[in-house]
Scaffold this active site. Sequence first.
Site, short mmCIF file in Angstrom:
data_model
loop_
_atom_site.label_atom_id
_atom_site.label_comp_id
_atom_site.label_asym_id
_atom_site.label_seq_id
_atom_site.Cartn_x
_atom_site.Cartn_y
_atom_site.Cartn_z
N HIS A 64 13.41 93.02 20.62
CA HIS A 64 14.03 91.99 21.46
C HIS A 64 13.96 90.66 20.71
O HIS A 64 12.89 90.27 20.21
CB HIS A 64 13.26 91.83 22.78
CG HIS A 64 13.27 93.04 23.67
ND1 HIS A 64 14.10 93.14 24.77
CD2 HIS A 64 12.56 94.19 23.64
CE1 HIS A 64 13.89 94.30 25.37
NE2 HIS A 64 12.95 94.96 24.71
N HIS A 74 13.51 99.30 19.36
CA HIS A 74 14.36 98.10 19.40
C HIS A 74 13.49 96.86 19.41
O HIS A 74 12.41 96.84 20.00
CB HIS A 74 15.29 98.13 20.61
CG HIS A 74 14.61 98.42 21.91
ND1 HIS A 74 14.25 99.69 22.29
CD2 HIS A 74 14.22 97.60 22.92
CE1 HIS A 74 13.66 99.65 23.48
NE2 HIS A 74 13.62 98.39 23.89
N ASP A 76 21.65 92.11 24.81
CA ASP A 76 21.08 92.89 25.90
C ASP A 76 21.98 92.78 27.13
O ASP A 76 22.51 91.71 27.45
CB ASP A 76 19.66 92.38 26.22
CG ASP A 76 18.86 93.37 27.03
OD1 ASP A 76 17.90 93.95 26.48
OD2 ASP A 76 19.19 93.59 28.22
N CYS A 109 20.76 109.71 23.69
CA CYS A 109 20.09 108.44 23.46
C CYS A 109 21.13 107.33 23.61
O CYS A 109 22.13 107.29 22.89
CB CYS A 109 19.44 108.38 22.08
SG CYS A 109 18.84 106.72 21.67
N GLY A 156 5.82 99.03 28.28
CA GLY A 156 7.04 98.81 29.08
C GLY A 156 8.31 99.25 28.38
O GLY A 156 9.40 98.78 28.70
N ASN A 176 8.47 96.48 22.66
CA ASN A 176 7.73 97.23 23.67
C ASN A 176 7.51 98.64 23.14
O ASN A 176 8.45 99.29 22.67
CB ASN A 176 8.50 97.26 24.99
CG ASN A 176 8.70 95.88 25.56
OD1 ASN A 176 7.87 95.00 25.37
ND2 ASN A 176 9.81 95.68 26.25
N HIS A 204 14.38 104.45 21.91
CA HIS A 204 14.92 104.24 20.56
C HIS A 204 14.41 102.86 20.18
O HIS A 204 14.73 101.87 20.85
CB HIS A 204 16.45 104.32 20.60
CG HIS A 204 17.14 104.11 19.27
ND1 HIS A 204 18.14 104.96 18.82
CD2 HIS A 204 17.00 103.16 18.33
CE1 HIS A 204 18.56 104.53 17.63
NE2 HIS A 204 17.89 103.42 17.33
N HIS A 242 17.71 107.18 14.40
CA HIS A 242 16.93 107.28 15.63
C HIS A 242 15.44 107.35 15.31
O HIS A 242 14.96 108.32 14.73
CB HIS A 242 17.34 108.50 16.45
CG HIS A 242 16.60 108.61 17.75
ND1 HIS A 242 17.02 107.99 18.92
CD2 HIS A 242 15.44 109.22 18.07
CE1 HIS A 242 16.16 108.22 19.88
NE2 HIS A 242 15.18 108.98 19.40
N CYS A 294 21.70 105.26 20.43
CA CYS A 294 22.48 106.00 19.42
C CYS A 294 23.97 106.00 19.79
O CYS A 294 24.84 105.87 18.92
CB CYS A 294 21.97 107.44 19.30
SG CYS A 294 20.47 107.60 18.29
P1 5GP Z 1 12.72 98.10 26.80
O1 5GP Z 1 12.21 97.84 28.18
O2 5GP Z 1 12.91 99.58 26.52
O3 5GP Z 1 11.93 97.41 25.74
O4 5GP Z 1 14.13 97.40 26.73
C1 5GP Z 1 15.33 98.06 26.87
C2 5GP Z 1 16.39 97.00 26.95
O5 5GP Z 1 17.66 97.61 26.78
C3 5GP Z 1 16.42 96.27 28.30
O6 5GP Z 1 16.24 94.88 28.08
C4 5GP Z 1 17.80 96.62 28.86
O7 5GP Z 1 18.39 95.54 29.56
C5 5GP Z 1 18.59 96.99 27.63
N1 5GP Z 1 19.63 97.97 27.86
C6 5GP Z 1 19.50 99.15 28.53
N2 5GP Z 1 20.68 99.80 28.55
C7 5GP Z 1 21.57 99.01 27.87
C8 5GP Z 1 22.96 99.16 27.56
O8 5GP Z 1 23.63 100.14 27.90
N3 5GP Z 1 23.54 98.16 26.85
C9 5GP Z 1 22.83 97.05 26.46
N4 5GP Z 1 23.50 96.12 25.76
N5 5GP Z 1 21.53 96.88 26.73
C10 5GP Z 1 20.90 97.85 27.44
ZN ZN Z 2 18.62 106.85 19.46
#
Ligand code: 5GP
Ligand code: ZN
Length: 112
Positions: free
Chosen positions: A100, A98, A30, A4, A91, A85, A96, A46, A7
Amino acid sequence: MEDCIFCKIIAGDIPSNKVYEDDDVYAFDDIEPQAPVHSLVVPKRHVETLNDLDDVSLWNALLRGIKEVARLKGMVDSGYRVAINCGEHGGQVVKHLHVHVLGGKRLDDKMG
Ligand code: 5GP
Ligand code: ZN
């Protein structure tokens, strides 16, 4: 959880730009910001999706993390947007949970 990405970020195995941390949550910028401020608040434990969040104290901790990000990024008065999301249609790419936290300019009204 193994494999993950968030994680691994929480564990420090993948570098991140930390914004805030306490016992329960970790917040970082991000990697592909969609606004001048775009941070993510994640539970340290997690939890895969919003569907799996049934712990009110963890929800409260996420709220605390959101408010700390807003304060530390200077967005309390100007305002900001919070989005989670969930699952395929929502989307969600990273599995994991999160939150935004977006701001730093007036955001457009598009919600999908
Ligand atoms: P989701 O689309 O799952 O809601 O958003 C995932 C977010 O995680 C995206 O905005 C993406 O840019 C961000 N993200 C993905 N991988 C990484 C990473 O390795 N580091 C950081 N800081 N953000 C990440
Ligand atoms: Zn995780």
